[in-house]
Design an enzyme around this catalytic site. Structure first.
Site, PDB file in Angstrom:
ATOM      1  N   LYS A  52       7.608   0.899   1.482  1.00 52.14           N
ATOM      2  CA  LYS A  52       8.243   0.073   0.444  1.00 52.14           C
ATOM      3  C   LYS A  52       9.625   0.589   0.067  1.00 52.14           C
ATOM      4  CE  LYS A  52       4.922   0.966  -2.387  1.00 52.14           C
ATOM      5  NZ  LYS A  52       3.973   1.620  -1.478  1.00 52.14           N
ATOM      6  N   ASP A  70      -1.249  -0.337  -4.685  1.00 49.57           N
ATOM      7  CA  ASP A  70      -2.698  -0.211  -4.659  1.00 49.57           C
ATOM      8  C   ASP A  70      -3.136  -0.637  -6.058  1.00 49.57           C
ATOM      9  OD1 ASP A  70      -3.080   1.159  -1.990  1.00 49.57           O
ATOM     10  OD2 ASP A  70      -1.671   2.501  -2.963  1.00 49.57           O
ATOM     11  N   LYS A 101       6.086   8.496  -8.238  1.00 49.96           N
ATOM     12  CA  LYS A 101       6.640   9.382  -7.205  1.00 49.96           C
ATOM     13  C   LYS A 101       8.163   9.551  -7.371  1.00 49.96           C
ATOM     14  CE  LYS A 101       6.017   9.117  -2.203  1.00 49.96           C
ATOM     15  NZ  LYS A 101       5.851   7.997  -1.250  1.00 49.96           N
ATOM     16  N   LYS A 123       0.824  -1.205   0.000  1.00 44.31           N
ATOM     17  CA  LYS A 123       0.000   0.000   0.000  1.00 44.31           C
ATOM     18  C   LYS A 123       0.870   1.273   0.000  1.00 44.31           C
ATOM     19  CE  LYS A 123      -3.108   2.056   3.428  1.00 44.31           C
ATOM     20  NZ  LYS A 123      -2.279   3.232   3.639  1.00 44.31           N
TER      21      LYS A 123
HETATM   22  P1  ADP Z   1       6.275   3.912   0.265  1.00 45.81           P
HETATM   23  O1  ADP Z   1       7.460   3.741  -0.598  1.00 45.81           O
HETATM   24  O2  ADP Z   1       5.581   2.616   0.566  1.00 45.81           O
HETATM   25  O3  ADP Z   1       5.302   4.940  -0.250  1.00 45.81           O
HETATM   26  P2  ADP Z   1       8.126   5.113   2.114  1.00 45.81           P
HETATM   27  O4  ADP Z   1       9.220   4.116   2.128  1.00 45.81           O
HETATM   28  O5  ADP Z   1       8.316   6.340   1.316  1.00 45.81           O
HETATM   29  O6  ADP Z   1       6.752   4.432   1.709  1.00 45.81           O
HETATM   30  O7  ADP Z   1       7.826   5.456   3.653  1.00 45.81           O
HETATM   31  C1  ADP Z   1       6.906   6.428   4.051  1.00 45.81           C
HETATM   32  C2  ADP Z   1       7.390   7.088   5.324  1.00 45.81           C
HETATM   33  O8  ADP Z   1       7.388   6.153   6.397  1.00 45.81           O
HETATM   34  C3  ADP Z   1       8.836   7.614   5.225  1.00 45.81           C
HETATM   35  O9  ADP Z   1       8.903   8.872   5.806  1.00 45.81           O
HETATM   36  C4  ADP Z   1       9.641   6.606   6.020  1.00 45.81           C
HETATM   37  O10 ADP Z   1      10.770   7.193   6.603  1.00 45.81           O
HETATM   38  C5  ADP Z   1       8.641   6.151   7.067  1.00 45.81           C
HETATM   39  N1  ADP Z   1       8.907   4.780   7.577  1.00 45.81           N
HETATM   40  C6  ADP Z   1       9.005   3.640   6.844  1.00 45.81           C
HETATM   41  N2  ADP Z   1       9.232   2.576   7.638  1.00 45.81           N
HETATM   42  C7  ADP Z   1       9.286   3.046   8.923  1.00 45.81           C
HETATM   43  C8  ADP Z   1       9.491   2.447  10.219  1.00 45.81           C
HETATM   44  N3  ADP Z   1       9.680   1.125  10.364  1.00 45.81           N
HETATM   45  N4  ADP Z   1       9.501   3.281  11.294  1.00 45.81           N
HETATM   46  C9  ADP Z   1       9.287   4.610  11.165  1.00 45.81           C
HETATM   47  N5  ADP Z   1       9.099   5.223   9.986  1.00 45.81           N
HETATM   48  C10 ADP Z   1       9.077   4.461   8.876  1.00 45.81           C
HETATM   49 MG    MG Z   2       7.900   4.584  -2.448  1.00 46.57          MG
END
Ligand code: ADP
Ligand code: MG
Length: 267
Positions: A13, A126, A39, A8
């Site tokens: 990710k 998603d 993104k 999601k």
């Molecule tokens: P996605 O790629 O799934 O959209 P992101 O990797 O960009 O998600 O992560 C979204 C936010 O959540 C980022 O700011 C990241 O630093 C934070 N984040 C991810 N995993 C953790 C975790 N285990 N603890 C705290 N923050 C986290």
């Molecule tokens: Mg991402």
């Protein structure tokens, strides 16, 4: 080996992918991470900046593939991990699957696609159309990042359905779930009791992981100056080691939507 990381939006990710990529590199593997999210920030914590996307570069060269060099699109990230951002179709138009196809085509022309021990696709999950499942066509394994909540598990179930479909025609397996930003796993456990699949790791919410995003650094890079973070790196090394052990994985049997609602609800 080719891996796809799904889950999601905002679930972690890209953060998880970057740290797994470094963990694999630490184990001596030549790694390429391909961001497949419009993104285009997948590799940000590896390189520290937003690298140009494949689609932008191709557009600049009027889609003359022969005018694109490896160094135009492949950037060196932390720990020697190579980084590519596929980029996205124009907002509201085009297809994410097309972008992934063009990216793979270009990497093949550059003789880069089969040059790596591990290619990791970081994909948004998603799943609304077949295009977003495109990286599964190139993958040996899929991993799904989820938290302990309904929405992420609902998305995970959709992705599991895509894996089941693709596994009919490709030797694709679901390596398992990665629980992220949660110390509880009761809903995750409920889900896997209905749809059996391995749980590779469960990472709690860790403030330094959140901060890593803003700093543009992986946890491995942060741990160089703050060894108290080594314990966080261990989570990612554990996932890397399980991948390198070539897990059998599963072809999942996703749950029907109604069953999932009653399984994960309190009423
Ligand atoms: P996605 O790629 O799934 O959209 P992101 O990797 O960009 O998600 O992560 C979204 C936010 O959540 C980022 O700011 C990241 O630093 C934070 N984040 C991810 N995993 C953790 C975790 N285990 N603890 C705290 N923050 C986290
Ligand atoms: Mg991402």
């Amino acid at each position: 080996m080719k891996l796809s990381v799904y889950g999601k939006g905002g679930i972690g990710k890209s953060t998880t992918s970057c740290n797994i990529s470094v963990a694999l590199a630490k184990r001596g593997k030549k790694v390429l991470q391909i961001g497949c999210d419009p993104k285009h920030d997948s590799t940000f914590t590896l390189t520290g900046f937003l690298i140009p996307t494949i689609i932008d570069t191709l557009q600049e060269k009027d889609y003359h593939y022969e005018d694109v060099w490896a160094e135009d699109v492949i950037y060196k990230g932390y720990g020697g991990v190579d980084c590519v951002e596929a980029g996205g179709p124009p907002a509201g138009a085009g297809c994410g699957g097309y972008v992934v196809g063009e990216t793979v085509k270009l990497l093949k022309e550059l003789n880069a696609f089969d040059e790596y021990d591990v290619i990791l696709f970081d994909v948004l999950g998603d799943v609304v159309c077949g295009g977003f499942a495109a990286p599964l066509n190139y993958s040996d394994y899929c991993m799904i990042v989820t938290d302990n909540g309904f929405d992420a598990l609902f998305a995970a179930n959709r992705i599991a359905a895509s894996v089941r479909e693709k596994a009919r025609t490709h030797p694709l397996r679901l390596a398992g779930l990665i629980g992220n930003r949660t110390s509880k796993r009761d809903l995750i456990d409920k889900y896997i009791s209905a749809v059996p699949m391995p749980v590779l790791e469960v990472l709690p919410l860790i403030e330094d992981i959140r901060v890593s995003r803003v700093k543009g650094k992986t946890l491995f890079e942060m741990a160089e100056t703050d060894p108290s973070l080594n314990y966080v790196c261990e989570y990612y090394l554990n996932i890397a080691d399980q991948i390198l052990a070539l897990p059998e994985g599963v072809v999942p049997n996703d749950a029907p939507d109604r069953e999932l609602f009653s399984l994960l609800s309190d009423f």
